[in-house]
Design an enzyme around this catalytic site. Structure first.
Site, PDB file in Angstrom:
ATOM      1  N   LYS A  26      22.509  -7.990  -1.107  1.00 49.30           N
ATOM      2  CA  LYS A  26      22.131  -6.992  -0.089  1.00 49.30           C
ATOM      3  C   LYS A  26      23.185  -7.022   0.999  1.00 49.30           C
ATOM      4  O   LYS A  26      23.116  -6.222   1.753  1.00 49.30           O
ATOM      5  CB  LYS A  26      20.913  -7.364   0.232  1.00 49.30           C
ATOM      6  CG  LYS A  26      19.436  -7.266  -0.767  1.00 49.30           C
ATOM      7  CD  LYS A  26      18.220  -7.662   0.049  1.00 49.30           C
ATOM      8  CE  LYS A  26      17.143  -7.127  -1.065  1.00 49.30           C
ATOM      9  NZ  LYS A  26      16.835  -7.645  -2.187  1.00 49.30           N
ATOM     10  N   HIS A  78      19.089  -3.683   2.170  1.00 48.69           N
ATOM     11  CA  HIS A  78      17.803  -3.871   1.535  1.00 48.69           C
ATOM     12  C   HIS A  78      17.623  -2.610   1.184  1.00 48.69           C
ATOM     13  O   HIS A  78      16.901  -1.918   2.354  1.00 48.69           O
ATOM     14  CB  HIS A  78      16.977  -4.879   2.390  1.00 48.69           C
ATOM     15  CG  HIS A  78      15.617  -5.032   1.773  1.00 48.69           C
ATOM     16  ND1 HIS A  78      15.399  -4.793   0.513  1.00 48.69           N
ATOM     17  CD2 HIS A  78      14.512  -5.906   2.046  1.00 48.69           C
ATOM     18  CE1 HIS A  78      14.198  -5.291   0.061  1.00 48.69           C
ATOM     19  NE2 HIS A  78      13.906  -6.032   1.046  1.00 48.69           N
ATOM     20  N   GLU A 110      12.601 -18.719  -0.207  1.00 44.18           N
ATOM     21  CA  GLU A 110      12.899 -18.233  -1.673  1.00 44.18           C
ATOM     22  C   GLU A 110      14.000 -19.598  -1.954  1.00 44.18           C
ATOM     23  O   GLU A 110      13.880 -19.891  -3.233  1.00 44.18           O
ATOM     24  CB  GLU A 110      13.760 -17.008  -1.566  1.00 44.18           C
ATOM     25  CG  GLU A 110      14.670 -16.412  -2.860  1.00 44.18           C
ATOM     26  CD  GLU A 110      15.161 -15.263  -3.003  1.00 44.18           C
ATOM     27  OE1 GLU A 110      15.420 -14.849  -4.234  1.00 44.18           O
ATOM     28  OE2 GLU A 110      15.379 -14.657  -1.902  1.00 44.18           O
ATOM     29  N   PHE A 112       6.432  -7.295   0.546  1.00 39.22           N
ATOM     30  CA  PHE A 112       5.192  -7.554   1.659  1.00 39.22           C
ATOM     31  C   PHE A 112       3.926  -7.731   0.915  1.00 39.22           C
ATOM     32  O   PHE A 112       3.791  -7.181  -0.009  1.00 39.22           O
ATOM     33  CB  PHE A 112       5.301  -6.421   2.590  1.00 39.22           C
ATOM     34  CG  PHE A 112       6.101  -6.594   3.833  1.00 39.22           C
ATOM     35  CD1 PHE A 112       7.130  -7.644   4.199  1.00 39.22           C
ATOM     36  CD2 PHE A 112       6.155  -5.413   4.837  1.00 39.22           C
ATOM     37  CE1 PHE A 112       7.772  -7.522   5.254  1.00 39.22           C
ATOM     38  CE2 PHE A 112       6.754  -5.507   6.208  1.00 39.22           C
ATOM     39  CZ  PHE A 112       7.823  -6.477   6.108  1.00 39.22           C
ATOM     40  N   CYS A 138       8.702  -4.159  -1.749  1.00 39.45           N
ATOM     41  CA  CYS A 138      10.190  -4.420  -2.099  1.00 39.45           C
ATOM     42  C   CYS A 138      10.120  -5.131  -3.643  1.00 39.45           C
ATOM     43  O   CYS A 138      11.149  -5.240  -3.922  1.00 39.45           O
ATOM     44  CB  CYS A 138      10.751  -5.418  -1.182  1.00 39.45           C
ATOM     45  SG  CYS A 138      10.906  -4.931   0.778  1.00 39.45           S
ATOM     46  N   HIS A 176      16.440 -12.515  -4.175  1.00 37.74           N
ATOM     47  CA  HIS A 176      15.821 -11.334  -3.187  1.00 37.74           C
ATOM     48  C   HIS A 176      16.697 -11.319  -1.839  1.00 37.74           C
ATOM     49  O   HIS A 176      17.093 -10.149  -1.495  1.00 37.74           O
ATOM     50  CB  HIS A 176      14.368 -11.569  -3.114  1.00 37.74           C
ATOM     51  CG  HIS A 176      13.966 -10.581  -2.159  1.00 37.74           C
ATOM     52  ND1 HIS A 176      13.871  -9.032  -2.739  1.00 37.74           N
ATOM     53  CD2 HIS A 176      13.080 -10.574  -0.944  1.00 37.74           C
ATOM     54  CE1 HIS A 176      13.185  -8.237  -1.645  1.00 37.74           C
ATOM     55  NE2 HIS A 176      12.530  -9.164  -0.885  1.00 37.74           N
TER      56      HIS A 176
END
Length: 407
Positions: free
Chosen positions: A322, A327, A305, A385, A162, A294
């Site tokens: 998002k 996402h 985060e 990831f 991502c 994010h």
């Protein structure tokens, strides 16, 4: 780093095709998420599906590249005059001096899924018309964009989960600074497929309804699809004092090396990426007027985060978009870079759609209603990831560009 002009960008997602539609959705706090109706996906979740891809094959002379991912890429490249701007850059610099840097997570893996459904019942062979190299292969996206414009410069696909669509900015910047190219076509494209939907479902990360980033009751991800593109180029004399120009000022990259699918619980890698981005831009945390988070809407990711953000910034306005787009995985970094540029261009902080009750334990100045604000620099986060992280700093106006260059 020397600032780079980020010009002629465009984005297409479930929130809308092109900049005007995207801006309208963000301004109105409107989401494009809907109950999942993707063929073959019997899942109780919401997705951010772009309508019309099925009816929009790629250009006839590029038929070997035809797949959902490249169709969406083509759909996006024809918005906002982007195709014409690329061709103007080719006319100025030559096809061999324009590079292509594309981010994607799964590329055209849907074509492989469909091919397996049509494999020979007797021997298991895949159908003869299946072409892995120009569809499923992650490089197929960069190859398609390169072929679409007839380019002869370097072409790269980045597939770092991502953060892919953000890391392409770093790859492009390195080639621009070494003088190998004069202009970079940067972007990210990812589309819905069964591998992604059932993969995230197996991890128990899919939200049953529209995702709610940073909300007290957040309960998972809504998978979306998107394509976003822009041009990166070195500063030219006519833009040196342009107070409306959008520039890439700083880049930060890091790796958690903590866990394959979970972030470092204290956001260590995220913090390092943000600090590096600020340092490379020659800016302090107080110079940033907005952070596009994010913000995947999972309990652990948003918490990590938040810890990283509060260790670097003191109550900076922030939101995750998002909730509007879903996402979009490998495209998210590029899509949100364009959203950051729109925020600067229109002097607005986009709402964190669907978050009606921001989690007070996270300690954020989380924006739930779009508002206008005087922005000179913004930061956009993309974390993937495996702990692969990238933060980008964009600025508007000549003052930040000169300051960053002198730093």
């Amino acid at each position: 780093m020397n600032p780079l002009l980020f010009s002629n960008f465009t984005a297409t997602s479930c929130a809308g095709r092109g900049l005007d539609a995207t801006l309208a959705a963000l301004t109105e706090g409107r989401a494009g998420l809907a109950p999942c109706d993707f063929e073959g996906a019997a899942l109780g979740t919401f997705t951010g599906r772009v309508a019309g891809i099925e009816d929009a094959p790629v250009r006839a002379d590029l038929a070997e590249f035809d797949c959902r991912n490249n169709r969406l890429a083509q759909m996006a490249m024809t918005q906002d005059g982007f195709e014409a701007r690329v061709r103007e850059a080719i006319a100025r610099h030559g096809a061999q001096r324009v590079g292509v840097f594309m981010g994607t997570s799964t590329a055209g893996i849907l074509e492989t899924e469909l091919a397996y459904q049509r494999r020979d019942a007797a021997n298991g062979a895949l159908p003869a018309d299946f072409n892995y190299a120009t569809t499923h292969n992650p490089y197929s996206l960069a190859a398609f964009v390169r072929a679409y414009f007839g380019l002869r410069g370097p072409a790269v696909s980045v597939s770092s989960a991502c953060s892919s669509g953000a890391k392409v900015f770093a790859s492009a910047r390195r080639m621009l600074e070494t003088g190998l190219i004069d202009v970079a076509v940067v972007g990210g494209v990812d589309t819905l497929c069964l591998t992604t939907l059932y993969g995230f479902n197996s991890l128990e990360l899919l939200a049953p309804g529209p995702c709610k980033p940073f909300d007290l009751h957040r309960d998972g991800i809504s998978i979306g699809e998107a394509a976003a593109f822009g041009l990166l180029e070195r500063e030219s004399p006519e833009h040196a004092n342009d107070d409306d120009a959008i520039r890439l000022l700083g880049i930060g990259e890091s790796s958690d090396a903590h866990h394959m699918s979970s972030p470092h619980p204290d956001g260590l890698g995220a913090r390092m990426a943000m600090q590096q981005a600020l340092a490379s831009a020659g800016l302090d945390a107080r110079d940033i007027g907005y952070v596009n988070l994010h913000g995947t809407a999972t309990p652990s990711n948003d918490a990590a985060e938040s810890r990283a953000l509060t260790s670097v910034f003191d109550r900076v306005p922030c939101s995750s978009t998002k909730g509007a787009t879903g996402h979009t995985l490998g495209a998210a970094g590029a899509l949100e870079a364009v959203i950051a540029a729109l925020a600067l261009r229109h002097q607005m902080i986009p709402a964190g759609v669907n978050a009606s009750e921001p989690d007070p334990a996270l300690g954020l100045d989380y924006v739930i209603a779009t508002r206008h604000a005087p922005l000179r620099a913004v930061l956009s986060n993309s974390f993937g990831f495996g702990g692969t992280n990238c933060s980008l700093v964009f600025g508007r106006g000549a003052r930040e560009a000169r300051g960053a260059a002198s730093a």
